[in-house]
Design a protein around this motif. Structure first.
Motif, PDB file in Angstrom:
ATOM      1  N   THR A  10      46.760  70.041  43.075  1.00 57.54           N
ATOM      2  CA  THR A  10      47.713  70.837  43.868  1.00 57.54           C
ATOM      3  C   THR A  10      48.312  70.045  45.019  1.00 57.54           C
ATOM      4  OG1 THR A  10      45.812  71.709  45.094  1.00 57.54           O
ATOM      5  CG2 THR A  10      46.698  73.098  43.336  1.00 57.54           C
ATOM      6  N   ARG A  33      40.783  75.043  43.617  1.00 52.57           N
ATOM      7  CA  ARG A  33      40.367  76.354  44.131  1.00 52.57           C
ATOM      8  C   ARG A  33      41.516  77.335  44.332  1.00 52.57           C
ATOM      9  NH1 ARG A  33      37.842  73.856  49.350  1.00 52.57           N
ATOM     10  NH2 ARG A  33      39.876  72.855  49.054  1.00 52.57           N
ATOM     11  N   ASN A  84      39.575  63.768  40.410  1.00 54.85           N
ATOM     12  CA  ASN A  84      40.288  63.384  41.625  1.00 54.85           C
ATOM     13  C   ASN A  84      39.899  64.225  42.847  1.00 54.85           C
ATOM     14  OD1 ASN A  84      42.869  62.603  43.263  1.00 54.85           O
ATOM     15  ND2 ASN A  84      42.995  64.819  43.005  1.00 54.85           N
ATOM     16  N   TYR A 146      30.799  59.496  53.135  1.00 54.46           N
ATOM     17  CA  TYR A 146      31.993  59.394  52.274  1.00 54.46           C
ATOM     18  C   TYR A 146      32.011  58.043  51.549  1.00 54.46           C
ATOM     19  CZ  TYR A 146      36.906  59.380  50.848  1.00 54.46           C
ATOM     20  OH  TYR A 146      38.070  59.304  50.120  1.00 54.46           O
ATOM     21  N   THR A 181      48.815  61.908  52.015  1.00 53.74           N
ATOM     22  CA  THR A 181      48.535  63.151  51.281  1.00 53.74           C
ATOM     23  C   THR A 181      48.122  64.193  52.324  1.00 53.74           C
ATOM     24  OG1 THR A 181      46.163  62.723  51.057  1.00 53.74           O
ATOM     25  CG2 THR A 181      47.572  61.782  49.345  1.00 53.74           C
TER      26      THR A 181
HETATM   27  N1  LIG Z   1      44.383  60.158  51.050  1.00 53.16           N
HETATM   28  C1  LIG Z   1      43.682  59.057  51.181  1.00 53.16           C
HETATM   29  O1  LIG Z   1      43.879  58.265  52.133  1.00 53.16           O
HETATM   30  C2  LIG Z   1      42.645  58.688  50.145  1.00 53.16           C
HETATM   31  C3  LIG Z   1      42.215  57.362  50.092  1.00 53.16           C
HETATM   32  C4  LIG Z   1      41.274  56.985  49.141  1.00 53.16           C
HETATM   33  C5  LIG Z   1      40.767  57.935  48.269  1.00 53.16           C
HETATM   34  N2  LIG Z   1      41.177  59.226  48.349  1.00 53.16           N
HETATM   35  C6  LIG Z   1      40.599  60.181  47.389  1.00 53.16           C
HETATM   36  O2  LIG Z   1      41.634  60.721  46.611  1.00 53.16           O
HETATM   37  C7  LIG Z   1      41.243  62.005  46.098  1.00 53.16           C
HETATM   38  C8  LIG Z   1      42.376  62.997  46.316  1.00 53.16           C
HETATM   39  O3  LIG Z   1      42.614  63.108  47.709  1.00 53.16           O
HETATM   40  P1  LIG Z   1      44.050  63.347  48.348  1.00 53.16           P
HETATM   41  O4  LIG Z   1      44.227  62.324  49.386  1.00 53.16           O
HETATM   42  O5  LIG Z   1      45.058  63.508  47.292  1.00 53.16           O
HETATM   43  O6  LIG Z   1      43.732  64.740  49.100  1.00 53.16           O
HETATM   44  P2  LIG Z   1      44.527  66.108  49.238  1.00 53.16           P
HETATM   45  O7  LIG Z   1      45.990  65.883  49.334  1.00 53.16           O
HETATM   46  O8  LIG Z   1      43.844  66.826  50.350  1.00 53.16           O
HETATM   47  O9  LIG Z   1      44.221  66.863  47.846  1.00 53.16           O
HETATM   48  C9  LIG Z   1      42.903  67.212  47.521  1.00 53.16           C
HETATM   49  C10 LIG Z   1      42.877  68.006  46.210  1.00 53.16           C
HETATM   50  O10 LIG Z   1      41.504  68.292  45.891  1.00 53.16           O
HETATM   51  C11 LIG Z   1      41.328  69.692  45.676  1.00 53.16           C
HETATM   52  N3  LIG Z   1      40.001  70.086  46.138  1.00 53.16           N
HETATM   53  C12 LIG Z   1      39.446  69.897  47.372  1.00 53.16           C
HETATM   54  N4  LIG Z   1      38.223  70.433  47.439  1.00 53.16           N
HETATM   55  C13 LIG Z   1      37.974  70.982  46.210  1.00 53.16           C
HETATM   56  C14 LIG Z   1      36.884  71.716  45.651  1.00 53.16           C
HETATM   57  N5  LIG Z   1      35.803  72.035  46.381  1.00 53.16           N
HETATM   58  N6  LIG Z   1      36.958  72.110  44.365  1.00 53.16           N
HETATM   59  C15 LIG Z   1      38.070  71.835  43.621  1.00 53.16           C
HETATM   60  N7  LIG Z   1      39.144  71.161  44.099  1.00 53.16           N
HETATM   61  C16 LIG Z   1      39.095  70.757  45.380  1.00 53.16           C
HETATM   62  C17 LIG Z   1      42.456  70.350  46.473  1.00 53.16           C
HETATM   63  O11 LIG Z   1      42.871  71.581  45.908  1.00 53.16           O
HETATM   64  P3  LIG Z   1      42.431  73.067  46.420  1.00 53.16           P
HETATM   65  O12 LIG Z   1      42.591  73.107  47.895  1.00 53.16           O
HETATM   66  O13 LIG Z   1      43.341  73.973  45.645  1.00 53.16           O
HETATM   67  O14 LIG Z   1      41.012  73.224  45.965  1.00 53.16           O
HETATM   68  C18 LIG Z   1      43.597  69.326  46.306  1.00 53.16           C
HETATM   69  O15 LIG Z   1      44.279  69.590  45.098  1.00 53.16           O
HETATM   70  C19 LIG Z   1      39.937  62.361  46.804  1.00 53.16           C
HETATM   71  O16 LIG Z   1      38.844  62.121  45.940  1.00 53.16           O
HETATM   72  C20 LIG Z   1      39.898  61.387  47.988  1.00 53.16           C
HETATM   73  O17 LIG Z   1      38.579  61.114  48.385  1.00 53.16           O
HETATM   74  C21 LIG Z   1      42.112  59.627  49.251  1.00 53.16           C
END
Ligand SMILES: NC(=O)c1ccc[n+]([C@@H]2O[C@H](COP(=O)([O-])OP(=O)(O)OC[C@H]3O[C@@H](n4cnc5c(N)ncnc54)[C@H](OP(=O)(O)O)[C@@H]3O)[C@@H](O)[C@H]2O)c1
Length: 249
Positions: A10, A33, A84, A146, A181
């Motif tokens: 999402t 969620r 993810n 983390y 993000t």
């Molecule tokens: N952004 C960064 O700088 C960065 C860097 C390295 C790695 N990452 C990794 O990339 C991945 C995606 O992160 P993002 O940056 O794209 O974050 P984001 O924009 O906050 O998106 C997170 C996604 O995960 C879902 N989510 C969160 N908690 C959940 C739960 N308990 N059950 C099911 N779905 C859940 C959210 O949807 P709902 O709210 O609908 O549940 C949302 O779709 C993560 O694993 C993060 O650790 C991010």
């Protein structure tokens, strides 16, 4: 039509995966969620790319919900599973809410392990299938719980790549640095002193990830700058890594 599942589609990186795979003609199972937001993403992707999108509402910190997602994966072979979903806890470890810490472990480690195993049976029978586990450069650095969760994801994925590649499967850890993000905003982190050059674009990250996945890479670190940072971190003196560790949660 190929069929893929993405957790956390999402927003952010997951949304970029959903768009990229829909553009390639994949039907999608979208898991997170927020049901209203999931349905909105599903409707938009169907309208834009003509693919079928199934919405599966699940909180991956909840074992019963996670089991429902596992059951969906066992029903038929998936072409790509993207593990993810994830989030950060923005408090020093000794002061953080232990339930939030547990939920982070369950979403970013337990669910990754369980959904990977659930998808393997059908993939091995089909003799093909791809799994992308979204990790982080944080897994290479001393960065609290983390970083520890992401170190697990990278290690597990690199092992699974070797273990299953001769049976037609490709498993890869995607290790980005900072990506624009909702991640930091959701954890209420002040990122104002993060240099502009450190930010990556989610669509670019996903383009690199899909290209590396198809080349059979076990670990993908998008961008030369972060490859350099990870390379230097392996060579850096203990004093420097200890300084990083002290500054982090
Ligand atoms: N952004 C960064 O700088 C960065 C860097 C390295 C790695 N990452 C990794 O990339 C991945 C995606 O992160 P993002 O940056 O794209 O974050 P984001 O924009 O906050 O998106 C997170 C996604 O995960 C879902 N989510 C969160 N908690 C959940 C739960 N308990 N059950 C099911 N779905 C859940 C959210 O949807 P709902 O709210 O609908 O549940 C949302 O779709 C993560 O694993 C993060 O650790 C991010």
């Amino acid at each position: 039509m190929p069929l893929s599942m993405i957790t956390g589609p999402t927003a952010g990186i997951g949304y970029a995966f959903a768009r990229a795979l829909a553009a390639e003609g994949h039907d999608l199972v979208l898991v997170s969620r927020d049901e209203e937001r999931l349905q909105q993403v599903a409707d938009d992707l169907t309208a834009t790319y003509g693919v079928e999108c199934e919405v599966l509402r699940a909180d991956l910190s909840d074992l019963e919900h996670t089991r429902l997602v596992e059951a969906r994966l066992r029903k038929e072979p998936f072409d790509i599973l993207v593990n993810n979903a994830g989030f950060g806890v923005n408090k020093p470890f000794h002061d953080s809410d232990l339930e939030a810490e547990q939920a982070a472990l369950d979403v970013m480690v337990r669910a990754v392990m369980r959904l990977t195993q659930a998808s393997l049976g059908e993939m091995l029978t089909a003799g093909r299938g791809d799994i992308v586990n979204v990790s982080s450069v944080a897994g290479f650095l001393p960065r609290g719980t983390y970083g520890a969760h992401k170190a697990w994801v990278t290690s597990f994925s690199a092992w699974a790549n070797v273990r299953y590649r001769h049976q037609g499967l490709r498993v890869m850890a995607l290790c980005p640095g900072f990506v624009r993000t909702e991640f930091h905003q959701r954890m209420d982190a002040d990122m104002s002193d993060t240099a502009e050059w450190m930010w990556l674009d989610a669509e670019e990250v996903v383009r690199t990830a899909l290209s590396d996945l198809r080349r059979g890479k076990a670990v993908c670190i998008p961008s030369r700058r972060y490859k350099a940072i990870v390379g230097i971190s392996h060579l850096s003196p203990r004093g420097l890594t200890e300084r990083i560790a002290r500054r982090n949660r």
